[in-house]
Design a protein around this motif. Structure first.
Motif, PDB file in Angstrom:
ATOM      1  N   GLY A 150       6.661 -17.459  -8.950  1.00 18.63           N
ATOM      2  CA  GLY A 150       6.759 -16.030  -8.770  1.00 18.63           C
ATOM      3  C   GLY A 150       6.043 -15.020  -9.593  1.00 18.63           C
ATOM      4  N   GLN A 151       6.514 -13.974  -9.624  1.00 17.30           N
ATOM      5  CA  GLN A 151       5.823 -12.791 -10.155  1.00 17.30           C
ATOM      6  C   GLN A 151       6.556 -12.340 -11.636  1.00 17.30           C
ATOM      7  OE1 GLN A 151       2.798 -11.999  -9.201  1.00 17.30           O
ATOM      8  NE2 GLN A 151       2.758 -11.929  -6.780  1.00 17.30           N
ATOM      9  N   LYS A 152       5.775 -12.129 -12.640  1.00 16.93           N
ATOM     10  CA  LYS A 152       6.355 -11.257 -13.774  1.00 16.93           C
ATOM     11  C   LYS A 152       5.511  -9.984 -13.702  1.00 16.93           C
ATOM     12  CE  LYS A 152       3.856 -13.437 -17.579  1.00 16.93           C
ATOM     13  NZ  LYS A 152       4.083 -14.119 -19.073  1.00 16.93           N
ATOM     14  N   GLN A 153       6.179  -8.734 -13.885  1.00 23.31           N
ATOM     15  CA  GLN A 153       5.455  -7.846 -13.609  1.00 23.31           C
ATOM     16  C   GLN A 153       5.780  -6.678 -14.703  1.00 23.31           C
ATOM     17  OE1 GLN A 153       7.374  -6.762  -9.579  1.00 23.31           O
ATOM     18  NE2 GLN A 153       5.393  -6.966  -8.745  1.00 23.31           N
ATOM     19  N   ILE A 154       4.792  -5.931 -15.072  1.00 26.55           N
ATOM     20  CA  ILE A 154       4.910  -4.655 -15.771  1.00 26.55           C
ATOM     21  C   ILE A 154       4.828  -3.463 -14.872  1.00 26.55           C
ATOM     22  CG2 ILE A 154       3.826  -3.072 -17.576  1.00 26.55           C
ATOM     23  CD1 ILE A 154       5.154  -5.539 -19.015  1.00 26.55           C
ATOM     24  N   TRP A 155       5.636  -2.502 -14.824  1.00 27.69           N
ATOM     25  CA  TRP A 155       5.626  -1.500 -13.996  1.00 27.69           C
ATOM     26  C   TRP A 155       5.488  -0.272 -14.722  1.00 27.69           C
ATOM     27  CZ3 TRP A 155       6.811  -1.235  -8.675  1.00 27.69           C
ATOM     28  CH2 TRP A 155       7.163  -2.378  -8.054  1.00 27.69           C
ATOM     29  N   TYR A 156       4.479   0.581 -13.997  1.00 30.72           N
ATOM     30  CA  TYR A 156       4.127   1.644 -14.295  1.00 30.72           C
ATOM     31  C   TYR A 156       4.522   2.806 -13.619  1.00 30.72           C
ATOM     32  CZ  TYR A 156       0.640  -0.288 -17.558  1.00 30.72           C
ATOM     33  OH  TYR A 156       0.046  -1.299 -18.412  1.00 30.72           O
ATOM     34  N   LEU A 157       4.956   4.233 -14.119  1.00 34.69           N
ATOM     35  CA  LEU A 157       5.163   5.117 -13.426  1.00 34.69           C
ATOM     36  C   LEU A 157       4.159   6.300 -13.514  1.00 34.69           C
ATOM     37  CD1 LEU A 157       7.514   6.718 -12.102  1.00 34.69           C
ATOM     38  CD2 LEU A 157       8.208   7.880 -14.152  1.00 34.69           C
ATOM     39  N   LEU A 158       3.530   6.585 -12.551  1.00 31.55           N
ATOM     40  CA  LEU A 158       2.365   7.643 -12.511  1.00 31.55           C
ATOM     41  C   LEU A 158       2.893   8.724 -11.688  1.00 31.55           C
ATOM     42  CD1 LEU A 158      -0.555   5.059 -11.502  1.00 31.55           C
ATOM     43  CD2 LEU A 158       0.371   5.486 -13.944  1.00 31.55           C
ATOM     44  N   GLN A 159       2.011   9.930 -12.208  1.00 31.85           N
ATOM     45  CA  GLN A 159       2.110  11.054 -11.402  1.00 31.85           C
ATOM     46  C   GLN A 159       0.915  11.613 -10.986  1.00 31.85           C
ATOM     47  OE1 GLN A 159       3.585  14.900 -13.321  1.00 31.85           O
ATOM     48  NE2 GLN A 159       4.961  15.147 -11.214  1.00 31.85           N
ATOM     49  N   MET A 160       0.751  11.849  -9.655  1.00 30.60           N
ATOM     50  CA  MET A 160      -0.526  12.103  -9.108  1.00 30.60           C
ATOM     51  C   MET A 160      -0.898  13.642  -9.508  1.00 30.60           C
ATOM     52  SD  MET A 160      -2.130  11.040  -5.348  1.00 30.60           S
ATOM     53  CE  MET A 160      -1.363  12.679  -4.434  1.00 30.60           C
ATOM     54  N   VAL A 161      -2.078  13.839  -9.807  1.00 31.30           N
ATOM     55  CA  VAL A 161      -2.666  15.322 -10.270  1.00 31.30           C
ATOM     56  C   VAL A 161      -3.677  15.790  -9.436  1.00 31.30           C
ATOM     57  CG1 VAL A 161      -1.604  15.019 -12.679  1.00 31.30           C
ATOM     58  CG2 VAL A 161      -3.967  14.483 -12.101  1.00 31.30           C
ATOM     59  N   THR A 162      -3.654  15.347  -8.257  1.00 29.19           N
ATOM     60  CA  THR A 162      -4.668  15.657  -7.378  1.00 29.19           C
ATOM     61  C   THR A 162      -4.214  15.961  -5.952  1.00 29.19           C
ATOM     62  OG1 THR A 162      -7.066  15.201  -6.409  1.00 29.19           O
ATOM     63  CG2 THR A 162      -5.348  13.219  -6.632  1.00 29.19           C
ATOM     64  N   HIS A 163      -4.933  16.087  -4.767  1.00 25.76           N
ATOM     65  CA  HIS A 163      -4.419  16.411  -3.501  1.00 25.76           C
ATOM     66  C   HIS A 163      -4.287  15.158  -2.883  1.00 25.76           C
ATOM     67  CE1 HIS A 163      -5.003  20.823  -3.850  1.00 25.76           C
ATOM     68  NE2 HIS A 163      -6.044  20.564  -4.464  1.00 25.76           N
ATOM     69  N   ASP A 164      -3.458  15.082  -1.678  1.00 26.72           N
ATOM     70  CA  ASP A 164      -3.202  13.882  -0.930  1.00 26.72           C
ATOM     71  C   ASP A 164      -4.252  13.319  -0.241  1.00 26.72           C
ATOM     72  OD1 ASP A 164      -0.644  14.282  -1.674  1.00 26.72           O
ATOM     73  OD2 ASP A 164       0.003  14.631   0.595  1.00 26.72           O
ATOM     74  N   HIS A 165      -5.607  14.378  -0.085  1.00 28.54           N
ATOM     75  CA  HIS A 165      -6.659  13.715   0.888  1.00 28.54           C
ATOM     76  C   HIS A 165      -7.530  12.763  -0.249  1.00 28.54           C
ATOM     77  CE1 HIS A 165      -8.624  17.246  -1.140  1.00 28.54           C
ATOM     78  NE2 HIS A 165      -9.226  16.450  -1.410  1.00 28.54           N
ATOM     79  N   HIS A 166      -7.020  12.582  -1.628  1.00 30.73           N
ATOM     80  CA  HIS A 166      -7.778  11.655  -2.236  1.00 30.73           C
ATOM     81  C   HIS A 166      -7.353  10.240  -1.983  1.00 30.73           C
ATOM     82  CE1 HIS A 166      -9.582  14.889  -4.747  1.00 30.73           C
ATOM     83  NE2 HIS A 166     -10.332  14.308  -4.733  1.00 30.73           N
ATOM     84  N   LEU A 167      -6.301  10.051  -1.270  1.00 31.81           N
ATOM     85  CA  LEU A 167      -5.646   8.916  -1.023  1.00 31.81           C
ATOM     86  C   LEU A 167      -6.504   8.088  -0.037  1.00 31.81           C
ATOM     87  CD1 LEU A 167      -1.932   9.745  -1.024  1.00 31.81           C
ATOM     88  CD2 LEU A 167      -2.860   8.003  -2.610  1.00 31.81           C
ATOM     89  N   ASN A 168      -6.849   6.827  -0.156  1.00 30.47           N
ATOM     90  CA  ASN A 168      -7.751   6.256   0.829  1.00 30.47           C
ATOM     91  C   ASN A 168      -7.237   4.655   0.952  1.00 30.47           C
ATOM     92  OD1 ASN A 168      -9.514   5.066   2.408  1.00 30.47           O
ATOM     93  ND2 ASN A 168     -11.030   5.390   0.903  1.00 30.47           N
ATOM     94  N   LEU A 169      -6.533   4.358   1.946  1.00 29.47           N
ATOM     95  CA  LEU A 169      -6.112   3.006   2.189  1.00 29.47           C
ATOM     96  C   LEU A 169      -6.939   2.005   2.591  1.00 29.47           C
ATOM     97  CD1 LEU A 169      -2.792   3.660   4.276  1.00 29.47           C
ATOM     98  CD2 LEU A 169      -3.160   3.805   1.890  1.00 29.47           C
ATOM     99  N   ARG A 170      -8.520   2.583   2.619  1.00 28.15           N
ATOM    100  CA  ARG A 170      -9.477   1.712   2.731  1.00 28.15           C
ATOM    101  C   ARG A 170     -10.444   1.781   1.747  1.00 28.15           C
ATOM    102  NH1 ARG A 170     -10.052   2.693   9.649  1.00 28.15           N
ATOM    103  NH2 ARG A 170      -8.151   1.510  10.240  1.00 28.15           N
TER     104      ARG A 170
END
Length: 208
Positions: free
Chosen positions: A94-114
């Motif tokens: 399986g997986q062992k994970q370190i989880w990060y909590l991030l806050q976005m400090v920019t606009h949504d249009h910087h999100l890019n799924l491709r």
């Protein structure tokens, strides 16, 4: 790269917007929703892997986010045999994970799924922090609950953020528009001013 117990090192990402809502991505060509996550390559630190996965899966760069917190230790989940390649059964657990909590400090249009040629998601949405986990593949739900619970204490205070945004004023650092900092429930339709990132579609009902 597996540890002695058969777990692959991995990172998970809980990405917040200015309302403390979390980024929720739909696995490509499935009805399963999840947080961004990915493996740690040999020679990478968890933080380096986190920034690489952040760009590969949602198109963001380090300057687009602020690290709020991370889990103290690895969180593990086992993967059922039917989801494991035959040649890996007996070795991969399986997986062992370190989880990060991030806050976005920019606009949504910087999100890019491709952002890469191998996208992980084909739709996205913002959801309340305590997102219902019934749309997450079952064997990951326990880790999701542990990560959300451990990191909840570090959620940024809303009153401190929003005081700069009332009346159309801008904060000294974030540069976000006042529309992104308003309180209140999320609309079930995307606001008219919101530009969806390339390759994204807005689904107000992730169980649909």
């Amino acid at each position: 790269m597996l540890d002695r117990e058969g777990f692959r090192p991995n990172v998970g990402i809980i990405l917040l917007n200015q309302k403390n809502q979390v980024f929720w991505g739909k696995r490509i060509r499935t009805h399963s929703w999840q947080f961004p996550q990915g493996g740690i390559d040999r020679g990478e630190s968890p933080e380096q892997a986190m920034f690489r996965e952040l760009h590969e899966e949602v198109g963001l760069q380090p300057e687009h986010v602020r690290i709020v917190a991370r889990t103290r230790d690895w969180l593990r989940y086992e993967v059922p045999d039917r989801f494991i390649r035959r040649d890996a059964r007996g070795f991969y657990k399986g997986q062992k994970q370190i989880w990060y909590l991030l806050q976005m400090v920019t606009h949504d249009h910087h999100l890019n799924l491709r952002a890469t040629d191998h996208p992980e998601f084909d739709a996205w949405r913002w959801n309340d922090y305590w997102v219902p986990l019934d749309v997450v593949v079952e064997f990951k739900r326990g880790v999701y609950e542990m990560a959300l619970t451990e990191l909840a204490r570090y959620l940024p205070r809303q009153d401190r953020q929003n005081r700069y945004l009332r009346g159309g004023n801008r904060g000294p650092r974030d540069g976000m528009d006042s529309d992104n900092g308003q309180n209140g429930p999320m609309d079930i339709q995307p606001p008219m001013h919101m530009e969806l990132p390339p390759g994204a579609s807005f689904d107000p009902n992730p169980q649909g």
